[in-house]
Design a protein around this motif. Sequence first.
Motif, mmCIF file in Angstrom:
data_model
loop_
_atom_site.group_PDB
_atom_site.id
_atom_site.type_symbol
_atom_site.label_atom_id
_atom_site.label_comp_id
_atom_site.label_asym_id
_atom_site.label_seq_id
_atom_site.Cartn_x
_atom_site.Cartn_y
_atom_site.Cartn_z
ATOM 1 N N HIS A 159 -110.539 -4.401 -46.777
ATOM 2 C CA HIS A 159 -111.864 -4.944 -47.107
ATOM 3 C C HIS A 159 -112.952 -3.916 -46.829
ATOM 4 O O HIS A 159 -113.905 -3.772 -47.613
ATOM 5 N N ALA A 160 -112.830 -3.177 -45.721
ATOM 6 C CA ALA A 160 -113.821 -2.143 -45.409
ATOM 7 C C ALA A 160 -113.839 -1.057 -46.479
ATOM 8 O O ALA A 160 -114.914 -0.582 -46.885
ATOM 9 N N VAL A 161 -112.665 -0.669 -46.956
ATOM 10 C CA VAL A 161 -112.590 0.341 -48.015
ATOM 11 C C VAL A 161 -113.215 -0.208 -49.292
ATOM 12 O O VAL A 161 -113.928 0.505 -50.012
ATOM 13 N N ARG A 162 -112.977 -1.469 -49.593
ATOM 14 C CA ARG A 162 -113.590 -2.081 -50.772
ATOM 15 C C ARG A 162 -115.115 -2.091 -50.643
ATOM 16 O O ARG A 162 -115.829 -1.838 -51.622
ATOM 17 N N ARG A 163 -115.623 -2.364 -49.448
ATOM 18 C CA ARG A 163 -117.064 -2.364 -49.236
ATOM 19 C C ARG A 163 -117.660 -0.968 -49.428
ATOM 20 O O ARG A 163 -118.838 -0.821 -49.768
ATOM 21 N N ALA A 164 -116.844 0.065 -49.218
ATOM 22 C CA ALA A 164 -117.334 1.438 -49.364
ATOM 23 C C ALA A 164 -117.550 1.819 -50.819
ATOM 24 O O ALA A 164 -118.269 2.781 -51.105
ATOM 25 N N GLY A 165 -116.936 1.116 -51.750
ATOM 26 C CA GLY A 165 -117.038 1.488 -53.149
ATOM 27 C C GLY A 165 -115.966 2.490 -53.529
ATOM 28 O O GLY A 165 -114.971 2.672 -52.813
ATOM 29 N N PRO A 166 -116.128 3.200 -54.641
ATOM 30 C CA PRO A 166 -115.090 4.136 -55.102
ATOM 31 C C PRO A 166 -114.815 5.245 -54.081
ATOM 32 O O PRO A 166 -115.737 5.876 -53.578
ATOM 33 N N VAL A 167 -113.559 5.455 -53.759
ATOM 34 C CA VAL A 167 -113.178 6.543 -52.854
ATOM 35 C C VAL A 167 -112.206 7.514 -53.508
ATOM 36 O O VAL A 167 -111.798 8.498 -52.881
ATOM 37 N N LEU A 168 -111.824 7.265 -54.747
ATOM 38 C CA LEU A 168 -110.883 8.139 -55.443
ATOM 39 C C LEU A 168 -111.423 9.569 -55.468
ATOM 40 O O LEU A 168 -112.562 9.818 -55.886
ATOM 41 N N ASP A 169 -110.591 10.501 -55.000
ATOM 42 C CA ASP A 169 -110.890 11.936 -54.999
ATOM 43 C C ASP A 169 -112.097 12.296 -54.122
ATOM 44 O O ASP A 169 -112.686 13.370 -54.291
ATOM 45 N N ARG A 170 -112.458 11.444 -53.192
ATOM 46 C CA ARG A 170 -113.613 11.711 -52.337
ATOM 47 C C ARG A 170 -113.172 12.061 -50.917
ATOM 48 O O ARG A 170 -112.050 11.786 -50.508
ATOM 49 N N HIS A 171 -114.113 12.679 -50.183
ATOM 50 C CA HIS A 171 -113.895 13.018 -48.777
ATOM 51 C C HIS A 171 -114.508 11.901 -47.931
ATOM 52 O O HIS A 171 -115.703 11.615 -48.034
ATOM 53 N N CYS A 182 -106.862 3.556 -37.854
ATOM 54 C CA CYS A 182 -105.664 4.146 -38.460
ATOM 55 C C CYS A 182 -105.274 3.408 -39.742
ATOM 56 O O CYS A 182 -104.851 4.029 -40.728
ATOM 57 N N LEU A 183 -105.424 2.095 -39.741
ATOM 58 C CA LEU A 183 -105.115 1.341 -40.953
ATOM 59 C C LEU A 183 -106.138 1.612 -42.051
ATOM 60 O O LEU A 183 -105.800 1.586 -43.241
ATOM 61 N N VAL A 184 -107.391 1.890 -41.680
ATOM 62 C CA VAL A 184 -108.382 2.320 -42.667
ATOM 63 C C VAL A 184 -107.930 3.629 -43.319
ATOM 64 O O VAL A 184 -108.045 3.802 -44.537
ATOM 65 N N VAL A 185 -107.415 4.540 -42.509
ATOM 66 C CA VAL A 185 -106.905 5.799 -43.051
ATOM 67 C C VAL A 185 -105.814 5.521 -44.086
ATOM 68 O O VAL A 185 -105.827 6.073 -45.200
ATOM 69 N N ALA A 186 -104.858 4.666 -43.735
ATOM 70 C CA ALA A 186 -103.770 4.349 -44.666
ATOM 71 C C ALA A 186 -104.308 3.697 -45.937
ATOM 72 O O ALA A 186 -103.849 3.996 -47.044
ATOM 73 N N ALA A 187 -105.296 2.818 -45.782
ATOM 74 C CA ALA A 187 -105.882 2.154 -46.947
ATOM 75 C C ALA A 187 -106.612 3.155 -47.833
ATOM 76 O O ALA A 187 -106.571 3.065 -49.066
ATOM 77 N N LEU A 188 -107.289 4.111 -47.231
ATOM 78 C CA LEU A 188 -108.001 5.142 -47.998
ATOM 79 C C LEU A 188 -107.035 6.011 -48.790
ATOM 80 O O LEU A 188 -107.275 6.321 -49.964
ATOM 81 N N ARG A 189 -105.941 6.411 -48.158
ATOM 82 C CA ARG A 189 -104.979 7.240 -48.875
ATOM 83 C C ARG A 189 -104.351 6.461 -50.035
ATOM 84 O O ARG A 189 -104.106 7.007 -51.111
ATOM 85 N N ALA A 190 -104.101 5.157 -49.803
ATOM 86 C CA ALA A 190 -103.548 4.333 -50.882
ATOM 87 C C ALA A 190 -104.539 4.185 -52.030
ATOM 88 O O ALA A 190 -104.139 4.026 -53.190
ATOM 89 N N ALA A 191 -105.855 4.252 -51.708
ATOM 90 C CA ALA A 191 -106.892 4.118 -52.739
ATOM 91 C C ALA A 191 -107.226 5.444 -53.403
ATOM 92 O O ALA A 191 -108.102 5.491 -54.264
ATOM 93 N N GLY A 192 -106.552 6.525 -53.003
ATOM 94 C CA GLY A 192 -106.728 7.805 -53.684
ATOM 95 C C GLY A 192 -107.748 8.738 -53.103
ATOM 96 O O GLY A 192 -108.160 9.702 -53.773
ATOM 97 N N ALA A 193 -108.183 8.520 -51.845
ATOM 98 C CA ALA A 193 -109.116 9.461 -51.225
ATOM 99 C C ALA A 193 -108.483 10.849 -51.153
ATOM 100 O O ALA A 193 -107.313 10.997 -50.792
#
Length: 341
Positions: A159-171, A182-193
């Motif tokens: 949910h936090a990653v969704r609130r951040a908006g697009p993270v694909l290819d971003r830092h 740590c779970l945010v990290v895993a969620a970010l990698r799954a979303a293509g950060a």
Amino acid sequence: MRGCVIHGAGDLRVDELPEPVAGPGQAVVAVRYGGVCGSDLHYWRHGGVGDFLLREPMVLGHEIVGTVHSYGAGADGPAAGTPVAVHPATPCARCPECLDGRAHVCRDTRYLGSAARMPHVQGGFASRVAVPAAQLRALPEGLALRRAALAEPLSVALHAVRRAGPVLDRHVLVTGAGPIGCLVVAALRAAGAAAVTVTDLLPRALRFASAAGATTLVRADDPADPGRPDEVDVAIEASGSAGGLDTCLHSIRRGGVVVQLGMLPPGRSPFAGNLVVSREIELRGALRFDTEFDEAIALLGREASFDALVSAVVPVERAGEAFALAQDRGQSCKVLLDFGT
């Protein structure tokens, strides 16, 4: 039946509880694992979470998985014996937030193991628990209960990653490498950060973040750490500290998004508010989750790497030991209670 009950600050007991009976629309779940959350630790150490203070004994726990035991009148769902995760929230379905599709910020929700209302909502740290049958989620084939116990905190991260908006290819910068961070990290990698930088004070916590997929680790107490980024596209504050929020605000690019996920201490928290104006930073809050619970279960079913974040499994009879271990972030990430059913 055994239950992990908080009676007051520092007074955690494994009590004998009556067997639950499924009421209309309810199911009884035989609990196998329960994850110790930061809010459980707050009840244990301080007798409350923020403004929500204990006024009666309360069964703790909202991160629970197990198997279906039985159903009450008018209830149905996965067959008896089916492995399930339990969504811990029961929104009212009547308030303006629920009607607007934002049940996770329902103003009259019931959440397992919460002292926000009186009588308190008893939690899931018990051998068996009765919950609304609609909150059961059958696990996909091959997803072990041990890993599935991460479904609730992973939902918070998604949910936090969704609130951040697009993270694909971003830092993305994540401040705080506790279980949620740590779970945010895993969620970010799954979303293509493209890159995920994580800061924390503790080397062991940073190692867990690396196992979750962090690309750069930074000691938060070392301003000269060479991994510290000059600028990031998105920042998620998961430490629950004013210092972490300050780091996010100073690191985010102009026009970037900062998500405050960690719960800050009660009262006023100083932060670099002028930067929000001068850099037109978007500061967004993230509370719990809603539909992300189903996404979390699906992701856990696909990714075995999450197993590394479960640092200990402790029998419920040694609940005090489990809570002390969960409190020691220098030694642990996610600690599970094992109810052995």
